[in-house]
Write a protein that holds these residues in place. Structure first.
Motif: not given
Length: 372
Positions: A122-129
């Motif tokens: 992966f080179d695209h990440v979605l940060l979730v909290t």
């Protein structure tokens, strides 16, 4: 500042719902024949009257997607940083009243998760909290972004609604995209789903995309939680929101996601059911209405649906997702926000995309392109 609220208040939920369900086959044929589609046409294409035209809609959606985006599917993965939350939401495993162990990743733990995602390609990440302002706030986000930006060319976030100034800080830090879902546009019942916490403020959440766009974020992702209320009516209001944003903040790109309610710890079953055929109709309606809209499908959806939706209108897919903080390596057993349905590896999904005649794209934007 003028916001979407002024437009939203001109519409009535019950009136829109009635209009959708009164659409006829003549309305559908007229909408499909038009070269340029309006919101009224979108309303018709999500109606029950359009269901017999699903094959024609799927072919049209395939053609328009291929023309605009080519035969590519962007690959991304969510990275859950925290399950701490100050809201009570009746449909979410992270809800404040759910007695679970709360986890917020430390720097060293974030880096361990990142290393695992990089191994997967992966080179695209979605940060979730979760939404916990005292713990996972703008300072926490900026630190996490600074920590990982060397590892990803594309960083998106899905966190609590922030101020315009805070979105400016995210933009300057290199965030490419912000996802924020209204959950439901049915204002009268919104409070029932969100009885406590900052999220119970319907208007503040409704105006969040305005603040995101004002800050100059490159892409804004919208959606509704499919299953809370009538999906057709909710989706019309979501399209209305996108239409407003595209007209007023035309420099930003827009995407739509389709989160269907999934089982989660402490969550009761809801009555509004959306089956696969309905979701296919909705995806086709969005594409036919709006050729430029990016369309994302997550691992909430089952293998069979994801196998077959690739050529229909999708532009991005997640893979190998974990919806718990530390779920890839650090804390595999921590509570998930919801259960995923498609548990295949990133390699399996990439091969699936290739076998469908499409190219899995791991990188299609770089932070270096950002005009800071």
């Amino acid at each position: 500042m003028n916001t979407f609220k002024a437009i939203f208040e001109q519409y009535n939920w019950n009136e829109i719902q009635t209009k959708i369900y009164q659409s006829t086959t003549i309305d559908v044929e007229r909408a499909l024949a038009k070269s340029k589609k309006s919101l009224e046409d979108f309303m018709v294409l999500i109606s029950p009257a359009a269901q017999p035209y699903l094959e024609e809609m799927a072919q049209m959606s395939h053609y328009l997607t291929k023309k605009r985006f080519g035969k590519t599917i962007q690959m991304y993965a969510p990275l859950y940083l925290s399950n701490e939350c100050q809201n009570i939401c009746t449909y979410c495993g992270f809800s404040l009243d759910n007695k679970i162990k709360r986890v917020t990743l430390k720097d060293s733990e974030i880096l361990l998760e990142v290393a695992e995602l990089k191994k997967m390609g992966f080179d695209h990440v979605l940060l979730v909290t979760g939404e916990a302002n005292y713990t996972v706030n703008i300072n926490y986000f900026l630190n996490a972004i600074d920590l990982i930006k060397k590892d990803f060319s594309n960083i998106s976030v899905e966190v609590q609604p922030l101020s315009t100034h805070e979105y400016l800080q995210l933009h300057e830090a290199g965030v490419y995209s912000v996802l924020v879902y209204q959950e439901t546009y049915h204002q009268e019942v919104y409070k029932e789903y969100h009885p406590k916490g900052k999220k119970s403020n319907f208007d503040f959440r409704l105006e969040t995309p305005d603040r995101v766009a004002t800050a100059g974020i490159h892409k804004i992702g919208l959606g509704v939680l499919l299953g809370l209320e009538d999906w057709r009516t909710d989706s019309f209001f979501n399209a209305l929101h996108i239409d407003y944003l595209q007209k007023n903040y035309w420099k930003s790109k827009y995407s739509v996601s389709f989160p269907r309610l999934r089982p989660a710890e402490g969550v009761e079953k809801h009555n509004f059911i959306m089956d696969d055929k309905d979701l296919l109709q909705l995806i086709c309606a969005y594409r036919i209405w709006n050729e430029d809209l990016e369309i994302s499908i997550s691992t909430r959806e089952n293998e069979n649906f994801r196998n077959n939706i690739i050529p229909i209108g999708v532009t991005s897919m997640s893979a190998a997702s974990k919806t718990n903080p530390g779920g890839y390596v650090v804390n595999v057993e921590s509570l998930e926000q919801f259960e995923i349905s498609d548990e295949r590896s990133s390699e399996e999904i990439a091969n699936l995309i290739k076998n469908a005649g499409y190219e899995p794209v791991w990188k299609d934007w770089d932070i270096a392109y950002s005009s800071k």
